[in-house]
Scaffold this active site. Structure first.
Site, PDB file in Angstrom:
ATOM      1  N   HIS A  61      37.010  54.735  51.987  1.00 20.64           N
ATOM      2  CA  HIS A  61      36.497  55.540  50.748  1.00 20.64           C
ATOM      3  C   HIS A  61      35.333  56.591  51.323  1.00 20.64           C
ATOM      4  CE1 HIS A  61      38.604  53.330  47.626  1.00 20.64           C
ATOM      5  NE2 HIS A  61      37.941  52.012  47.783  1.00 20.64           N
ATOM      6  N   HIS A  90      37.718  48.709  54.252  1.00 23.61           N
ATOM      7  CA  HIS A  90      38.126  49.238  52.939  1.00 23.61           C
ATOM      8  C   HIS A  90      36.930  50.275  52.463  1.00 23.61           C
ATOM      9  CE1 HIS A  90      40.308  48.937  49.053  1.00 23.61           C
ATOM     10  NE2 HIS A  90      39.359  49.438  48.521  1.00 23.61           N
ATOM     11  N   GLU A  91      35.618  50.013  52.427  1.00 20.89           N
ATOM     12  CA  GLU A  91      34.729  50.797  51.849  1.00 20.89           C
ATOM     13  C   GLU A  91      34.356  51.944  52.794  1.00 20.89           C
ATOM     14  OE1 GLU A  91      33.693  50.298  48.926  1.00 20.89           O
ATOM     15  OE2 GLU A  91      34.739  48.423  48.612  1.00 20.89           O
ATOM     16  N   PHE A 147      46.964   8.617  -8.779  1.00 16.13           N
ATOM     17  CA  PHE A 147      45.345   8.515  -8.901  1.00 16.13           C
ATOM     18  C   PHE A 147      44.987   9.336  -9.949  1.00 16.13           C
ATOM     19  CE2 PHE A 147      41.228   9.734  -7.830  1.00 16.13           C
ATOM     20  CZ  PHE A 147      40.533   8.806  -7.499  1.00 16.13           C
ATOM     21  N   ASP A 202      41.250  50.715  42.315  1.00 14.80           N
ATOM     22  CA  ASP A 202      41.524  52.213  43.144  1.00 14.80           C
ATOM     23  C   ASP A 202      42.617  52.852  42.385  1.00 14.80           C
ATOM     24  OD1 ASP A 202      38.984  51.289  44.426  1.00 14.80           O
ATOM     25  OD2 ASP A 202      40.324  50.843  46.287  1.00 14.80           O
TER      26      ASP A 202
END
Ligand code: ATP
Length: 500
Positions: A341, A337-338, A25, A412
């Protein structure tokens, strides 16, 4: 045009040309058209900077004149004072020239995110009556070698052009996240970053006190240790100003500033909110005020009340309440768990628990809210050990009730490990005074395990001694989903009459 599209086009066009030549081309007309487009782009570039960086420039221009003053920045008294003193170099340049003092070229603002570094730079522009051109380290990052460097050139040219256009004698260039381009050069793969940094150094070296407009570079980072020493050496960014988290007085000032345009009820006590928001940055405090106003609107009230502010502290700290439904069994595990803490917190720091809640917030399924503590800058070994035991309380409680742990303790443990690391760095462990980088991983692991196992043993034993309190508070928490600090302490008082 999106950056990825530009990059695809730059890669695709040469391939297309090669392909066209290959199939026979005639590419000459196309080449002529390409040269014309190139020339057009170059012209645009000469008028307003490099075309690829034009987006960034538009963004900078859109930000318009900044009218922020130092009075609108809360707290940070030392940082503001230091910055003002440094800026006087720009204002009193004639005296400075007479004395032969070299111009100040760069000021480095360091500190955690959201503490007001950008605000400081904007206020600096106002204080010195300079144009303000802002940019961020990530804007210079490109795949192609040389683009970052040309953007640096464009940034300085933009600052000079704008100062000339606005008839100003000075310009302040602010680069946020300077560590992205100013990281330590280690050779090898980072050629593009090196070129960008080299260009920045070259531009800085080209700043003279006699030139007009006078240029001052202000950069911000929260990773100062990462910066290449070429940037921090005298003559470059040689003024380092720490923009730290605000203390209580600073927090109150920031809250007042952001409360100015809000209808606060006369019962609001900002002193208390400043106390409760220990460790918050300016950006978080701004968010507390904003969220409180949103809560007020939700309740269709006209004035912000104290509880709205307390609720928004929880939201900023732990995230929005979620309506995640958990099973009864999971709820019980979270409660245990809480409480682990909370009981440990109350044992090692009496009166420290403000609330235990089972409602899910952000990623947490439950949380313990602590009463604000006295601001502290030095920590003893026993304080740090207590802190670790509070962190281990959740896992220890699960072990006592279920004989094993769950994934709920990962954060934690991360917290506990970070504290152990601090202890090692501060010579508070049996390793003695050591440089942590010179100790082998095995030795560190061994010491780490000894400390954590001993503290876990103590935590479990303290919790087991308070089993009666545990059972009683667990029943209340499961029934009511919250347990206030006072309710919790009542159980402790009642229990002190019983054998542990
Ligand atoms: P980063 O390091 O993430 O870029 P930064 O330190 O530059 O953060 P800024 O962008 O200056 O932080 O602050 C973000 C927003 O937080 C400000 O728009 C402002 O609302 C609020 N803010 C932060 N610090 C203060 C302060 N000291 N006084 C008043 N508002 C503040």
């Amino acid at each position: 045009m999106p950056r990825w599209l530009k990059e695809v086009l730059i890669g695709f066009i040469p391939v297309l040309f090669v392909f066209l030549i290959f199939i026979g081309f005639n590419v000459v007309p196309l080449l002529i058209a390409a040269v014309m487009v190139g020339a057009l782009l170059l012209l645009t570039n000469m008028r307003g900077g490099l075309a690829v960086g034009a987006g960034a420039e538009r963004k900078r221009k859109k930000s318009g004149p900044q009218k922020l003053t130092f009075e609108q920045i809360g707290g940070q008294d030392n940082a503001k004072q230091e910055l003002r003193e440094a800026l006087d170099f720009l204002i009193r340049y004639e005296e400075i020239q007479k004395l032969g003092i070299r111009p100040m070229k760069g000021i480095l603002l360091t500190g955690p995110p959201g503490t007001g570094k950008t605000l400081m730079a904007k206020a600096a522009a106002h204080y010195t009556d300079s144009v303000f051109v802002a940019s961020s380290g990530s804007e210079f990052v490109e795949m192609y070698v040389g683009v970052g460097a040309s953007r640096v050139r464009e940034l300085f040219r933009d600052a000079r052009n704008r100062a000339a256009k606005e008839n100003k004698n000075s310009a302040i260039i602010f680069i946020d996240e300077i560590d992205v381009i100013g990281g330590k050069r280690e050779g090898g793969q980072q050629r593009e970053y090196d070129q960008t940094l080299n260009q920045l150094l070259t531009e800085m070296d080209g700043i003279y006190s006699s030139e007009s407009p006078r240029i001052l570079l202000i950069a911000a980072t929260n990773r100062k240790e990462m910066l290449d020493s070429a940037l921090t050496r005298p003559g470059r960014f040689d003024r380092h100003i720490e923009v730290d988290l605000p203390d209580k007085k600073g927090r109150k000032h920031i809250l007042e500033l952001h409360g100015k345009n809000k209808p606060l009820s006369s019962t609001v006590n900002l002193d208390k909110i400043a106390e409760e928001s220990y460790g918050f940055s300016g950006a978080q405090l701004e968010s507390v005020m904003n969220e409180a106003a949103i809560y007020t609107m939700r309740e269709d009230l006209k004035e912000i009340e104290q509880r709205h502010l307390s609720m928004s502290i929880d939201k900023v700290m732990m995230g929005e309440r979620t309506d995640r439904e958990s099973s009864e069994e999971e709820k019980k595990r979270v409660a245990i768990h809480e409480l682990g803490h909370a009981i440990m917190a109350e044992v090692v720091r009496p009166n420290s628990v403000s609330q235990v809640a089972l409602s899910p917030r952000g990623k947490a399924l439950g949380y313990v809210r602590h009463n604000p503590q006295q601001e502290q800058y030095l920590y003893t070994k026993s304080f740090l050990e207590d802190q670790i035991m509070i962190a281990l309380g959740g896992a220890a409680a699960e072990e006592i009730y279920y004989g094993g742990r769950s994934t709920g303790s990962s954060n934690d443990f991360e917290q506990a490990l970070n504290i152990v690391k601090t202890m090692m760095r501060s010579g508070l462990t049996s390793l003695g005074i050591v440089n942590i980088d010179m100790v082998t991983t095995e030795e560190l692991m061994k010491e780490n395990n000894i400390i954590l196992e001993e503290l876990m043993r103590r935590t479990r034993s303290l919790l087991e001694d308070r089993r009666t309190i545990f059972d009683k508070s667990l029943n209340i928490l499961l029934e009511e989903e919250t347990l206030s600090g006072d309710q919790f302490r009542c159980l402790f008082c009642e229990n002190s009459l019983l054998p542990a």
